[in-house]
Design a protein around this motif. Structure first.
Motif, PDB file in Angstrom:
ATOM      1  N   GLY A 176      43.627  25.098  54.775  1.00 36.34           N
ATOM      2  CA  GLY A 176      44.011  26.048  53.743  1.00 36.34           C
ATOM      3  C   GLY A 176      45.483  26.020  53.399  1.00 36.34           C
ATOM      4  O   GLY A 176      46.028  26.980  52.840  1.00 36.34           O
ATOM      5  N   VAL A 177      46.162  24.915  53.711  1.00 43.17           N
ATOM      6  CA  VAL A 177      47.585  24.774  53.390  1.00 43.17           C
ATOM      7  C   VAL A 177      47.712  24.171  51.994  1.00 43.17           C
ATOM      8  O   VAL A 177      47.146  23.113  51.720  1.00 43.17           O
ATOM      9  N   PRO A 178      48.455  24.814  51.089  1.00 41.67           N
ATOM     10  CA  PRO A 178      48.572  24.295  49.731  1.00 41.67           C
ATOM     11  C   PRO A 178      49.395  23.018  49.693  1.00 41.67           C
ATOM     12  O   PRO A 178      50.393  22.876  50.411  1.00 41.67           O
ATOM     13  N   LEU A 179      48.968  22.088  48.871  1.00 47.29           N
ATOM     14  CA  LEU A 179      49.699  20.839  48.678  1.00 47.29           C
ATOM     15  C   LEU A 179      50.373  20.918  47.316  1.00 47.29           C
ATOM     16  O   LEU A 179      49.817  20.511  46.304  1.00 47.29           O
ATOM     17  N   LEU A 180      51.563  21.477  47.320  1.00 46.84           N
ATOM     18  CA  LEU A 180      52.282  21.756  46.087  1.00 46.84           C
ATOM     19  C   LEU A 180      52.871  20.482  45.502  1.00 46.84           C
ATOM     20  O   LEU A 180      53.120  19.515  46.212  1.00 46.84           O
ATOM     21  N   ALA A 181      53.129  20.524  44.198  1.00 52.58           N
ATOM     22  CA  ALA A 181      53.663  19.347  43.525  1.00 52.58           C
ATOM     23  C   ALA A 181      55.016  19.594  42.878  1.00 52.58           C
ATOM     24  O   ALA A 181      55.869  18.710  42.866  1.00 52.58           O
ATOM     25  N   ASP A 182      55.253  20.796  42.340  1.00 53.52           N
ATOM     26  CA  ASP A 182      56.500  21.008  41.599  1.00 53.52           C
ATOM     27  C   ASP A 182      57.645  21.322  42.554  1.00 53.52           C
ATOM     28  O   ASP A 182      57.477  21.986  43.578  1.00 53.52           O
ATOM     29  N   ALA A 183      58.807  20.826  42.189  1.00 49.44           N
ATOM     30  CA  ALA A 183      59.975  20.905  43.063  1.00 49.44           C
ATOM     31  C   ALA A 183      60.381  22.344  43.363  1.00 49.44           C
ATOM     32  O   ALA A 183      60.769  22.664  44.497  1.00 49.44           O
ATOM     33  N   ALA A 184      60.300  23.231  42.375  1.00 45.62           N
ATOM     34  CA  ALA A 184      60.728  24.614  42.583  1.00 45.62           C
ATOM     35  C   ALA A 184      59.880  25.294  43.660  1.00 45.62           C
ATOM     36  O   ALA A 184      60.414  25.979  44.546  1.00 45.62           O
TER      37      ALA A 184
END
Length: 370
Positions: free
Chosen positions: A142-150
């Motif tokens: 359930g760990v998000p795999l974020l893409a945007d730098a902010a």
């Protein structure tokens, strides 16, 4: 416009044909030639069949350090970078390709390091030659795999850990995916993965599937500006070759880069005060199986998985500059044992679990209600 595109396509085809002809004669590529070849692959100008032929020709002849450097340079030029992270950010990542199918060690190490206040930018991917890659197990946790730098910067500030899923940051890699899957064998791309961290980290613990690639990996990273690197390959007493992590199943061969100097040495599990355990003791499964094991580890479970993570985490603490394990190129077993104890405290006091829980909560809060 169409005439220009056709000319570019023709030039790419001719370039790649020339490369294949060189490889057919068992000639090596310069770093520049390799960069050009991998560049046209990453730009989508080469068919999957020709990519597979290229990768197999390299593998059969034996890839060279210059070819690895060229591949890494081409991919770094095309990645979606995540700049401006803390200077002491580290990565712990393995090449894969060892076919042991173990539990996720470097992913667990990332939680331990973050719990100790060390910023971690863990680069990873879905499984290619195993049942559960880093992205697979993180998704199951359930760990998000974020893409945007902010968002990634915010996550780093809050939890000291970010997870960089290769597809989010290396979209050009999709052009080689079909060929890699069809081959089902370790290729130069396995070695490239840990060397193209989108955060541009300069401190890395890199697990490598073959000891023959330890020095080339260190040399390439050194040429590209890394400050401190340990490239490690475990050599199980019972097994079918090297394993891309420090192991309890036998010695681990290490090539290290520190202060511009290279060192070679071996680490035995008893030097860390840890008992021998065969690779089968950390046999993994699918993403759900590995996620459950990692969750139990962070909740205090003991055994070979914990000890393997502690060994790798202790060495990563040195790479991060938290502790010092080397004196004049020699490993200090006493310092290594202290590093293992420090890593263990982050598991025993719940700090590593708190990192996971924080990342899960952030992921849940970010998902819209349905």
């Amino acid at each position: 416009m169409s005439d220009t595109l056709s000319a570019v396509t023709a030039d790419s085809h001719a370039l790649f044909t020339a490369v294949l002809e060189r490889l057919a004669k068992r000639e090596s590529l310069s770093a520049t030639q390799a960069e050009e070849a991998f560049g046209v692959i990453m730009d989508g100008a080469v068919s999957s069949e020709r990519i597979a032929a290229f990768l197999m020709a390299l593998r059969v002849r034996g890839e060279t350090p210059d070819e690895l450097l060229g591949a890494v340079t081409a991919l770094r030029q095309r990645m979606n970078a995540v700049p401006d992270l803390p200077d002491n950010t580290v990565d712990v990542c393995g090449t894969g390709g060892d076919n042991y199918g173990t539990l996720n060690v470097s992913t667990a190490v990332a939680f331990v390091l973050a719990a100790l206040g060390i910023p971690v930018a863990k680069h990873g991917n879905r499984a290619v030659s195993s049942l559960s890659g880093a992205s697979d197990v993180l998704g199951a946790l359930g760990v998000p795999l974020l893409a945007d730098a902010a968002s990634l910067h915010s996550q780093m500030q809050s939890h000291r850990a970010i997870f960089l899923a290769a597809p989010n940051h290396h979209p050009a890699m999709r052009h080689a995916a079909q060929a890699r899957k069809a081959l089902g064998l370790p290729t130069l791309f396995n070695l490239v993965g840990p060397l193209v961290n989108p955060a541009g980290v300069r401190r890395q613990l890199v697990g490598v599937f073959s000891p023959s690639w330890l020095r080339p990996v260190v040399d390439v990273l050194g040429r590209l500006g890394s400050e401190r690197v340990w490239a490690v390959c475990g050599l199980p007493r019972i097994g079918h070759g090297g394993i891309d992590e420090m192991t309890l199943a036998g010695p681990t061969q290490v090539e290290a880069l520190e202060d511009g100097r290279a060192y070679s040495f071996t680490v035995e599990p008893e030097m860390a005060g840890l008992a021998y355990a065969p690779v089968s003791a950390i046999q993994g499964g699918n993403a759900q199986h590995n996620a459950q094991a990692l969750n139990e580890l962070l909740r205090g479970a003991h055994g070979a998985y914990r000890d393997t993570v502690l060994l790798n985490a202790a060495c990563a603490l040195h790479v991060a500059g938290r502790i010092s394990l080397l004196h004049e190129g020699r490993l200090d077993p006493h310092a290594l044992k202290n590093g293992v104890a420090e890593a263990a405290r982050s598991l025993d006091n719940g700090a590593a679990l708190a990192v996971l829980d924080g990342l899960r909560a952030a992921g849940s809060a970010a998902r819209p209600e349905r």
